[in-house]
Design a protein around this motif. Structure first.
Motif, PDB file in Angstrom:
ATOM      1  N   GLN A  46       0.445 -10.611  -2.956  1.00  0.00           N
ATOM      2  CA  GLN A  46      -0.296  -9.388  -3.291  1.00  0.00           C
ATOM      3  C   GLN A  46      -0.384  -9.198  -4.799  1.00  0.00           C
ATOM      4  O   GLN A  46      -1.442  -8.878  -5.348  1.00  0.00           O
ATOM      5  CB  GLN A  46       0.394  -8.163  -2.669  1.00  0.00           C
TER       6      GLN A  46
ATOM      7  N   PHE B 183       0.829  -1.207   0.000  1.00  0.00           N
ATOM      8  CA  PHE B 183       0.000   0.000   0.000  1.00  0.00           C
ATOM      9  C   PHE B 183       0.868   1.265   0.000  1.00  0.00           C
ATOM     10  O   PHE B 183       1.978   1.281   0.545  1.00  0.00           O
ATOM     11  CB  PHE B 183      -0.923  -0.004   1.210  1.00  0.00           C
ATOM     12  N   SER B 184       0.333   2.313  -0.575  1.00  0.00           N
ATOM     13  CA  SER B 184       1.089   3.559  -0.740  1.00  0.00           C
ATOM     14  C   SER B 184       1.443   4.224   0.592  1.00  0.00           C
ATOM     15  O   SER B 184       2.434   4.940   0.690  1.00  0.00           O
ATOM     16  CB  SER B 184       0.299   4.542  -1.613  1.00  0.00           C
TER      17      SER B 184
ATOM     18  N   GLY C 277      -3.664  -9.212  -7.023  1.00  0.00           N
ATOM     19  CA  GLY C 277      -3.931  -7.994  -7.783  1.00  0.00           C
ATOM     20  C   GLY C 277      -4.053  -8.250  -9.271  1.00  0.00           C
ATOM     21  O   GLY C 277      -4.843  -7.600  -9.966  1.00  0.00           O
TER      22      GLY C 277
ATOM     23  N   PRO D   1      -5.224  -7.024  -2.910  1.00  0.00           N
ATOM     24  CA  PRO D   1      -4.364  -6.678  -1.768  1.00  0.00           C
ATOM     25  C   PRO D   1      -5.148  -6.319  -0.505  1.00  0.00           C
ATOM     26  O   PRO D   1      -4.711  -6.632   0.601  1.00  0.00           O
ATOM     27  CB  PRO D   1      -3.577  -5.463  -2.291  1.00  0.00           C
ATOM     28  N   ILE D   2      -6.310  -5.678  -0.675  1.00  0.00           N
ATOM     29  CA  ILE D   2      -7.124  -5.318   0.496  1.00  0.00           C
ATOM     30  C   ILE D   2      -7.645  -6.584   1.183  1.00  0.00           C
ATOM     31  O   ILE D   2      -7.578  -6.718   2.409  1.00  0.00           O
ATOM     32  CB  ILE D   2      -8.304  -4.411   0.083  1.00  0.00           C
TER      33      ILE D   2
ATOM     34  N   GLY E 114      -7.573  -7.103  -9.237  1.00  0.00           N
ATOM     35  CA  GLY E 114      -7.354  -5.663  -9.194  1.00  0.00           C
ATOM     36  C   GLY E 114      -7.071  -5.175  -7.785  1.00  0.00           C
ATOM     37  O   GLY E 114      -6.478  -5.890  -6.967  1.00  0.00           O
ATOM     38  N   SER E 115      -7.515  -3.986  -7.449  1.00  0.00           N
ATOM     39  CA  SER E 115      -7.210  -3.377  -6.151  1.00  0.00           C
ATOM     40  C   SER E 115      -7.853  -4.110  -4.985  1.00  0.00           C
ATOM     41  O   SER E 115      -7.413  -3.987  -3.836  1.00  0.00           O
ATOM     42  CB  SER E 115      -7.655  -1.910  -6.138  1.00  0.00           C
ATOM     43  N   PHE E 116      -8.910  -4.887  -5.254  1.00  0.00           N
ATOM     44  CA  PHE E 116      -9.569  -5.634  -4.178  1.00  0.00           C
ATOM     45  C   PHE E 116      -8.652  -6.717  -3.602  1.00  0.00           C
ATOM     46  O   PHE E 116      -8.722  -7.022  -2.404  1.00  0.00           O
ATOM     47  CB  PHE E 116     -10.855  -6.276  -4.702  1.00  0.00           C
TER      48      PHE E 116
END
Length: 476
Positions: A343, A177-178, A347, A355-356, A351-353
């Motif tokens: 991750q 994460f950023s 990903g 890693p979350i 997509g972005s879901f």
């Protein structure tokens, strides 16, 4: 200081794993028990599901299912995700095959050690039971000193080695994460984990444990379903994935050219870290189950090994290897960015879901792993000092265990992994030879169970019927 400790850890691990010390104990021991028990993993696999549903005999007793959940809380955790990914990155896809093999033959080992723990378990004041390898070392082997060494190693591997690793693995998941800052985020996550852990073990907030005990099985099911979804999205890669696993697993020139870093060694190391068969940890939970025959809990713990490795670990492996992400890119200088590999794989498909979801799953798995690991330790402390620790002694012990969680989050990957590998190797060297010596008792117990089943009975155990001469608290 940590560098000096790390150098000693690497030296000891070199003796344990290079050449064939720990691998020989695990593989030869597992094969021996597999043949002695006539392939119990297959023969009584269906039976293991039946005994899970049985209720405890007494009001204060713990059911077979309850004991299964305690041991599974420790087994199913960050090792099923990060441990598997590390094995793939450093050992290649073939490491998964050797994890499977370790789990299959390890099922027989888990059966033997848990059955022995049931036979030699002790009665507590309230009528419940407790026990584990330290007690069969003391009672059956007549070697209390060995039980003390084993108990000390259990405390070291679970309160220190594995809990440091669980904390590290969780914080490393957030590196994708950023907002992740290598100088700040590990400290913050370590502090939060340590506070939550301390609230449980020092403050006695048992309700939080009960909540997570419900959530983790649910998350485990969801995790497997997500992995199946990712495989479905990459279904054209499935044949190639299996080809990679088996081709790499039997690339013997490569394996024996550098055995320490081969798929066999990584499969064994991470398989042991995940399913713990042969380490003598699950028998501590197995001894608490209130059953009519020791074999019932032995079968339950055998099943736990399969749930852990053949289901959860395979879910991670298939999820990652079915994508187009190259694991080699995540292995540098003998270490692996395992969290980054998982991750990236999630990903790539979700997509972005992805890693979350992984961060949420890891948070739950890591927390219950910390509590499940610690649950083995206080009983071992009592065995060592031969009494119930005072409130002051327990407070100091729990504070140290809490501090270790924070240290694990901020330590280096190499330090936490190497510490865990060394300690788990040491405990195998103590426990497996013991159960090889005492295994005949568990085999006779198995034969007694099978005989009663064939007679149409619900098996009930009497120790003297199989020639157990030592005094037992429950089986008279």
């Amino acid at each position: 200081m940590l560098d000096v400790i790390h150098s000693w850890i690497l030296a000891i691990s070199g003796v344990l794993y290079q050449p064939w010390f720990v691998p020989v104990f695990l593989i030869v021991g597992g094969l021996y028990f597999t043949f002695r028990c006539k392939f119990i993993q297959v023969r009584l696999f269906k039976e293991s599901f039946k005994v899970i549903a049985e209720k405890p005999k007494s009001e204060n007793g713990i059911s077979s299912f309850g004991a299964l959940m305690v041991s599974t809380a420790s087994r199913v955790g960050t090792g099923n995700i990060i441990g598997v990914a590390t094995a793939i990155c450093l050992g290649g896809p073939g490491a998964i095959f050797w994890m499977w093999l370790t789990a299959f033959i390890g099922g027989a080992t888990a059966f033997i050690e848990s059955t022995l723990a049931q036979i030699y378990k002790k009665r507590d004041k309230d009528g419940s039971s407790y026990g584990g390898p330290a007690f069969y070392m003391q009672t059956a082997l007549k070697q209390r000193w060995l039980g003390v060494i084993f108990s000390f190693l259990i405390i070291m591997i679970y309160a220190v080695g594995y809990n440091m690793l669980a904390a590290y693995n969780l914080q490393s998941t957030f590196a994708a994460f950023s907002f992740y800052d290598a100088g700040v985020t590990p400290k913050l996550i370590g502090l939060i984990l340590a506070i939550l852990f301390g609230v449980i073990v020092i403050g006695g907030a048992k309700r939080l444990v009960r909540v997570t005990a419900v959530m983790v099985p649910v998350m485990g099911v969801i995790y497997v379903l997500v992995s199946l979804l990712i495989m479905a999205l990459n279904i054209t890669n499935i044949p190639h994935m299996f080809a990679m696993i088996f081709k790499s697993a039997f690339d013997f020139p490569s394996i024996f050219g550098g055995f320490a870093g081969s798929c066999i060694m990584w499969g064994i190391k991470r398989g042991l870290y995940s399913n713990e068969a042969g380490m003598g940890s699950a028998p501590n939970a197995a001894a608490k189950a209130d059953v009519s025959h020791p074999v019932k809990q032995g079968l339950v713990q055998m099943l736990s090994v399969f749930i852990d490795t053949l289901l959860i670990c395979s879910a991670t492996a298939f999820m990652c290897l079915s994508t187009n992400i190259d694991p080699v890119k995540y292995a540098v200088d003998g270490s692996a960015d395992a969290a980054g590999y998982v991750q990236a794989s999630m990903g790539d498909a979700l997509g972005s879901f992805g890693p979350i979801f992984l961060a949420v799953a890891m948070s739950l798995f890591a927390f219950t792993t910390l509590i499940g690991n610690y649950s083995y330790c206080e009983g071992c402390l009592e065995f060592i000092i031969r009494r119930v620790p005072s409130r002051g002694e327990l407070l100091v012990f729990r504070i140290i265990a809490t501090a270790v969680v924070y240290i694990g989050a901020v330590a280096s990957a190499a330090f936490v992994w190497d510490t865990a590998d060394m300690l788990q190797g040491m405990i195998v060297v103590v426990n497996v030879p013991t159960i090889l010596i005492l295994g005949g008792t568990a085999v006779r117990c198995l034969n007694d169970y099978v005989k009663q089943r064939k007679e149409g009975k619900d098996p009930h155990f009497i120790a003297k019927d199989i020639g157990v001469k030592e005094d037992t608290d429950f089986w008279k």
